[in-house]
Design a protein around this motif. Structure first.
Motif, mmCIF file in Angstrom:
data_model
loop_
_atom_site.group_PDB
_atom_site.id
_atom_site.type_symbol
_atom_site.label_atom_id
_atom_site.label_comp_id
_atom_site.label_asym_id
_atom_site.label_seq_id
_atom_site.Cartn_x
_atom_site.Cartn_y
_atom_site.Cartn_z
ATOM 1 N N PRO A 1 -33.957 26.367 -52.039
ATOM 2 C CA PRO A 1 -33.341 27.122 -51.735
ATOM 3 C C PRO A 1 -32.046 27.717 -52.360
ATOM 4 N N LEU B 1 -34.923 35.266 -44.114
ATOM 5 C CA LEU B 1 -34.501 34.112 -44.956
ATOM 6 C C LEU B 1 -33.283 33.427 -44.760
ATOM 7 N N GLN B 2 -32.672 33.610 -43.791
ATOM 8 C CA GLN B 2 -31.162 33.096 -43.459
ATOM 9 C C GLN B 2 -30.997 31.670 -43.580
ATOM 10 N N ARG B 3 -32.220 30.755 -43.094
ATOM 11 C CA ARG B 3 -32.167 29.246 -43.073
ATOM 12 C C ARG B 3 -32.135 29.091 -44.491
ATOM 13 N N HIS B 4 -32.918 29.563 -45.424
ATOM 14 C CA HIS B 4 -33.070 29.098 -46.875
ATOM 15 C C HIS B 4 -31.621 29.481 -47.576
ATOM 16 N N ILE C 1 -28.687 30.106 -46.002
ATOM 17 C CA ILE C 1 -27.591 28.882 -45.507
ATOM 18 C C ILE C 1 -27.870 27.622 -46.554
ATOM 19 N N ALA C 2 -29.008 27.179 -46.435
ATOM 20 C CA ALA C 2 -29.071 25.867 -47.415
ATOM 21 C C ALA C 2 -28.819 26.234 -48.783
ATOM 22 N N TYR D 1 -32.324 39.280 -44.926
ATOM 23 C CA TYR D 1 -31.745 38.241 -44.527
ATOM 24 C C TYR D 1 -31.904 37.389 -43.390
ATOM 25 N N THR E 1 -31.279 31.978 -52.210
ATOM 26 C CA THR E 1 -29.951 32.547 -52.053
ATOM 27 C C THR E 1 -30.203 33.357 -53.171
#
Length: 272
Positions: free
Chosen positions: A189, A257-260, A262-263, A254, A193
């Motif tokens: 994660p 890959l937004q879940r990764h 934010i994680a 984004y 990011t």
């Protein structure tokens, strides 16, 4: 602590107000991009004028400029990611003589603005015969991204579970295996990011491509948009469509890959 109904309502009102302020420019650009370019266009087609994007794509030569941006982004993100992971592992998992000093040297790449180094860097790259090449645009951004990536991955690896590393070493794993088979999967994660931030910064970079390609042989998407703005000062519709085209790859990446992301922002916060 219990939050009253009035406080909860006030929080929502404040958040909605800030969201409206942030989204208003985006909505304005989208509405303009789908608007008719001329009064005659309003008589034809539907309520959404998708042809604006085709016109902007063709007239602004965005296929060429965005391909250049894709090539530069792939070079920068791939090289910077590998180098950042290895440097972050060295600084985060080991203590060696001069490690703090060398790490602070890396941090100079974050603290020194591009404007302060771009002119001498241009003369250095021109002396090496690299100006007007993709490497002149990519390598300075690789260095900047590695500075941030080393800082980010060092914090991530320093917060990793030490027992996992020790168990892997007891099983006979070397540094290469510990890094790529033990730590990297755990730090995925945070790495996602980092990759997304690097891609966004590289895609939106304006000054380095402008200076490192003085003959304008290699225009990236932001430079192409600036040129398009000069050609269509009155044509705000096509200009808005071009801006949407340039911003679209970052937005799509984004959203994918937004879940990764934010994680990574939550678990990859700086830990010392």
């Amino acid at each position: 602590m219990r939050v009253s109904a009035g406080e909860r309502t006030a929080n929502y009102v404040i958040l909605i107000a800030f969201a409206a302020v942030a989204l208003a420019p985006i909505v304005t650009i989208l509405v303009t991009a789908f608007s008719p370019e001329t009064p005659a266009d309003a008589q034809t087609g539907g309520p959404l004028h998708w042809e604006n994007f085709a016109r902007a794509w063709e007239q602004g030569r965005f296929s060429e400029y965005m391909w250049n941006s894709v090539v530069v982004a792939l070079i920068v993100v791939s090289l910077a990611t590998v180098l950042s992971v290895m440097a972050g592992y060295a600084f985060g998992a080991f203590e060696f003589a001069g490690s703090q000093v060398i790490f602070y040297v890396f941090l100079l790449g974050i603290m020194v603005p591009t404007e302060a180094i771009v002119v001498p860097l241009f003369f250095d790259l021109r002396y090496l015969g690299l100006t007007d090449t993709v490497w002149a645009i990519s390598l300075p951004q690789v260095a900047q991204s590695v500075a941030f990536g080393t800082f980010w991955m060092r914090a991530t690896f320093r917060g990793a579970n030490r027992s996992i590393i020790e168990a892997a070493r007891l099983d006979g794993a070397g540094h290469h295996r510990v890094l790529w088979q033990v730590l990297v999967p755990v730090a995925r994660p945070a790495m996602v990011t980092m990759i997304l931030l690097m891609f966004m910064w590289t895609w939106n970079e304006f000054l380095i491509p402008l200076v490192m390609s003085p003959t304008a042989q290699l225009r990236t998407a932001p430079l192409g948009l600036a040129l398009f703005q000069g050609q269509y000062v009155q044509g705000t519709t096509l200009l808005a469509a071009g801006a949407v085209l340039v911003a679209l790859p970052v937005v799509v990446l984004y959203l994918f890959l937004q879940r990764h992301f934010i994680a990574g922002m939550l678990s990859g916060a700086v830990r010392e």
